[in-house]
Design a protein around this motif. Structure first.
Motif, mmCIF file in Angstrom:
data_model
loop_
_atom_site.group_PDB
_atom_site.id
_atom_site.type_symbol
_atom_site.label_atom_id
_atom_site.label_comp_id
_atom_site.label_asym_id
_atom_site.label_seq_id
_atom_site.Cartn_x
_atom_site.Cartn_y
_atom_site.Cartn_z
ATOM 1 N N ALA A 173 -43.938 -33.613 -14.044
ATOM 2 C CA ALA A 173 -42.761 -34.473 -14.172
ATOM 3 C C ALA A 173 -41.526 -33.597 -14.180
ATOM 4 C CB ALA A 173 -42.834 -35.315 -15.448
ATOM 5 N N VAL A 174 -40.367 -34.236 -14.108
ATOM 6 C CA VAL A 174 -39.093 -33.542 -14.173
ATOM 7 C C VAL A 174 -38.470 -33.779 -15.545
ATOM 8 C CG1 VAL A 174 -36.721 -33.515 -13.308
ATOM 9 C CG2 VAL A 174 -38.625 -33.591 -11.710
ATOM 10 N N LEU A 175 -38.054 -32.705 -16.189
ATOM 11 C CA LEU A 175 -37.323 -32.776 -17.450
ATOM 12 C C LEU A 175 -35.879 -32.377 -17.190
ATOM 13 C CD1 LEU A 175 -37.412 -32.966 -20.660
ATOM 14 C CD2 LEU A 175 -37.585 -30.465 -20.585
ATOM 15 N N THR A 176 -34.936 -33.239 -17.546
ATOM 16 C CA THR A 176 -33.523 -32.881 -17.417
ATOM 17 C C THR A 176 -32.967 -32.474 -18.767
ATOM 18 O OG1 THR A 176 -32.823 -35.195 -17.687
ATOM 19 C CG2 THR A 176 -33.108 -34.375 -15.439
ATOM 20 N N VAL A 177 -32.100 -31.477 -18.731
ATOM 21 C CA VAL A 177 -31.416 -30.972 -19.924
ATOM 22 C C VAL A 177 -29.921 -31.014 -19.632
ATOM 23 C CG1 VAL A 177 -31.012 -28.960 -21.376
ATOM 24 C CG2 VAL A 177 -33.338 -29.499 -20.618
ATOM 25 N N VAL A 178 -29.194 -31.818 -20.396
ATOM 26 C CA VAL A 178 -27.757 -31.991 -20.157
ATOM 27 C C VAL A 178 -26.999 -31.792 -21.465
ATOM 28 C CG1 VAL A 178 -25.957 -33.527 -19.298
ATOM 29 C CG2 VAL A 178 -28.264 -33.668 -18.342
ATOM 30 N N PRO A 179 -26.059 -30.842 -21.516
ATOM 31 C CA PRO A 179 -25.258 -30.676 -22.731
ATOM 32 C C PRO A 179 -24.454 -31.942 -23.018
ATOM 33 C CG PRO A 179 -25.019 -28.777 -21.281
ATOM 34 C CD PRO A 179 -25.730 -29.832 -20.492
ATOM 35 N N ARG A 180 -24.371 -32.306 -24.271
ATOM 36 C CA ARG A 180 -23.582 -33.475 -24.654
ATOM 37 C C ARG A 180 -22.088 -33.159 -24.533
ATOM 38 N NH1 ARG A 180 -26.497 -37.443 -27.046
ATOM 39 N NH2 ARG A 180 -28.577 -36.889 -27.829
ATOM 40 N N PRO A 181 -21.306 -34.053 -23.921
ATOM 41 C CA PRO A 181 -19.857 -33.819 -23.846
ATOM 42 C C PRO A 181 -19.227 -33.661 -25.229
ATOM 43 C CG PRO A 181 -20.517 -35.626 -22.405
ATOM 44 C CD PRO A 181 -21.710 -35.297 -23.251
ATOM 45 N N VAL A 182 -19.714 -34.455 -26.178
ATOM 46 C CA VAL A 182 -19.250 -34.355 -27.564
ATOM 47 C C VAL A 182 -20.475 -34.126 -28.439
ATOM 48 C CG1 VAL A 182 -18.060 -35.496 -29.460
ATOM 49 C CG2 VAL A 182 -17.344 -35.942 -27.096
ATOM 50 N N PRO A 183 -20.692 -32.923 -28.937
ATOM 51 C CA PRO A 183 -21.880 -32.648 -29.771
ATOM 52 C C PRO A 183 -21.909 -33.526 -31.013
ATOM 53 C CG PRO A 183 -20.807 -30.613 -29.087
ATOM 54 C CD PRO A 183 -19.871 -31.716 -28.718
ATOM 55 N N LEU A 184 -23.117 -33.841 -31.464
ATOM 56 C CA LEU A 184 -23.273 -34.634 -32.672
ATOM 57 C C LEU A 184 -23.081 -33.788 -33.923
ATOM 58 C CD1 LEU A 184 -26.440 -36.699 -31.619
ATOM 59 C CD2 LEU A 184 -24.016 -37.229 -31.252
ATOM 60 N N LEU A 185 -23.279 -32.483 -33.788
ATOM 61 C CA LEU A 185 -23.074 -31.552 -34.886
ATOM 62 C C LEU A 185 -22.404 -30.291 -34.350
ATOM 63 C CD1 LEU A 185 -26.556 -31.672 -36.701
ATOM 64 C CD2 LEU A 185 -24.449 -32.816 -37.432
ATOM 65 N N SER A 186 -21.754 -29.560 -35.220
ATOM 66 C CA SER A 186 -21.182 -28.273 -34.826
ATOM 67 C C SER A 186 -22.305 -27.259 -34.606
ATOM 68 C CB SER A 186 -20.243 -27.764 -35.917
ATOM 69 O OG SER A 186 -19.938 -26.392 -35.722
ATOM 70 N N PRO A 187 -22.170 -26.377 -33.612
ATOM 71 C CA PRO A 187 -23.174 -25.315 -33.443
ATOM 72 C C PRO A 187 -23.357 -24.474 -34.701
ATOM 73 C CG PRO A 187 -21.755 -25.439 -31.520
ATOM 74 C CD PRO A 187 -21.156 -26.350 -32.553
ATOM 75 N N ALA A 188 -22.319 -24.385 -35.511
ATOM 76 C CA ALA A 188 -22.411 -23.598 -36.745
ATOM 77 C C ALA A 188 -23.397 -24.205 -37.735
ATOM 78 C CB ALA A 188 -21.036 -23.488 -37.395
ATOM 79 N N ALA A 189 -23.752 -25.481 -37.539
ATOM 80 C CA ALA A 189 -24.673 -26.149 -38.463
ATOM 81 C C ALA A 189 -26.129 -25.931 -38.085
ATOM 82 C CB ALA A 189 -24.371 -27.647 -38.489
ATOM 83 N N PHE A 190 -26.392 -25.186 -37.008
ATOM 84 C CA PHE A 190 -27.761 -25.117 -36.489
ATOM 85 C C PHE A 190 -28.775 -24.647 -37.529
ATOM 86 C CE2 PHE A 190 -31.388 -23.066 -34.515
ATOM 87 C CZ PHE A 190 -31.793 -24.028 -33.589
ATOM 88 N N ALA A 191 -28.502 -23.551 -38.201
ATOM 89 C CA ALA A 191 -29.487 -22.990 -39.141
ATOM 90 C C ALA A 191 -29.780 -23.963 -40.275
ATOM 91 C CB ALA A 191 -28.992 -21.651 -39.687
ATOM 92 N N ASP A 192 -28.736 -24.554 -40.848
ATOM 93 C CA ASP A 192 -28.930 -25.490 -41.945
ATOM 94 C C ASP A 192 -29.632 -26.754 -41.461
ATOM 95 O OD1 ASP A 192 -28.566 -26.114 -44.713
ATOM 96 O OD2 ASP A 192 -26.999 -27.540 -44.131
ATOM 97 N N TYR A 193 -29.267 -27.223 -40.278
ATOM 98 C CA TYR A 193 -29.912 -28.410 -39.706
ATOM 99 C C TYR A 193 -31.384 -28.135 -39.420
ATOM 100 C CZ TYR A 193 -31.024 -31.992 -36.192
ATOM 101 O OH TYR A 193 -31.619 -33.005 -35.475
ATOM 102 N N ASP A 194 -31.695 -26.954 -38.905
ATOM 103 C CA ASP A 194 -33.087 -26.600 -38.616
ATOM 104 C C ASP A 194 -33.906 -26.545 -39.905
ATOM 105 O OD1 ASP A 194 -35.069 -25.812 -36.625
ATOM 106 O OD2 ASP A 194 -35.024 -23.853 -37.585
#
Length: 243
Positions: A173-194
């Motif tokens: 199958a084909v998987l598409t990956v598209v960056p969100r125009p407006v992120p739902l969270l700041s990239p700085a939140a990645f570690a805490d969110y993970d």
């Protein structure tokens, strides 16, 4: 069995050869004319050749024989740069780019994760993967939940084994990956969110309410109290984290 086929099987190489499927893959990517497209695991160049009609292409291939094949033939296809490198470690362009990949299936999950982590100039990515792998990455598990605040992951269609040489034993199958125009969270939140996701997916109980222990947070996130981790869309975890 021909030596070339033996080599492809040994390297887990399943190359697209069905022209209608190749057109569908590129149609799913739909890069504007003149766009730089990175082809990870370019192989014999089935996707590279079609893309080069209207786009600039960086063809990345690890196998030295196929890299030489691309260098020999790509001159006649258009604006193609061939780089012999590992798709899991190659550097990405500094400018904005689209990306397509029909890399060996055994590196599929690693490759998608690597693109999500490192390909900061990505505008749209298209990956040809085993069907079950594509569904898992875009489905109701932790992988999709991890990346949902910043990317939309979607599965498109089903590709039969006969579309490849040699034919794999499973559908693709084909998987598409598209960056969100407006992120739902700041990239700085990645570690805490993970870390939050680790608590949710590894927690006790069947429902999110039991695992999170905060019914009011579920209400604020518009998630039913009886919802389970597998019953909500990946984006819901970002709402729950924010709540």
């Amino acid at each position: 069995m021909p030596r070339r086929t033996q080599r492809r099987r040994a390297l887990s190489q399943n190359f697209l050869h069905d022209q209608s499927v190749i057109a569908e893959v590129i149609g799913t990517l739909h890069p504007p004319p003149g766009t730089l497209v990175v082809d990870l695991g370019a192989g014999a160049g089935a996707l590279t050749r079609r893309l080069a009609r209207t786009n600039r292409v960086l063809a990345v291939e690890l196998d030295p024989r196929w890299a030489d094949h691309l260098r020999t033939h790509a001159r006649a296809w258009g604006d193609v740069t061939v780089q012999r490198a590992d798709a899991l470690t190659v550097g990405f362009p500094r400018e904005r780019f689209h990306l397509v990949s029909n890399a060996p299936y055994h590196v599929g999950t690693q490759l998608v994760r690597r693109v999500l982590t490192d390909a900061h100039g990505l505008e749209r990515g298209v990956f040809v993967l085993q069907l079950e792998t594509a569904r898992r990455l875009a489905g109701d598990g932790r992988f999709a939940a991890t990346w949902a605040p910043w990317f939309e992951l979607r599965v498109h269609g089903r590709i039969p084994p006969r579309a490849f040489r040699p034919a794999p034993s499973v559908d693709s199958a084909v998987l598409t990956v598209v960056p969100r125009p407006v992120p739902l969270l700041s990239p700085a939140a990645f570690a805490d969110y993970d870390a939050f996701l680790a608590r949710v997916f590894n927690g006790r109980g069947n429902t999110l309410a039991q695992r999170v222990g905060d019914a009011r947070a579920l209400k604020r996130a518009a998630i039913p109290r009886d919802a389970t981790p597998g019953s909500v869309p990946p984006e819901a975890f970002a709402r729950l984290y924010g709540a």
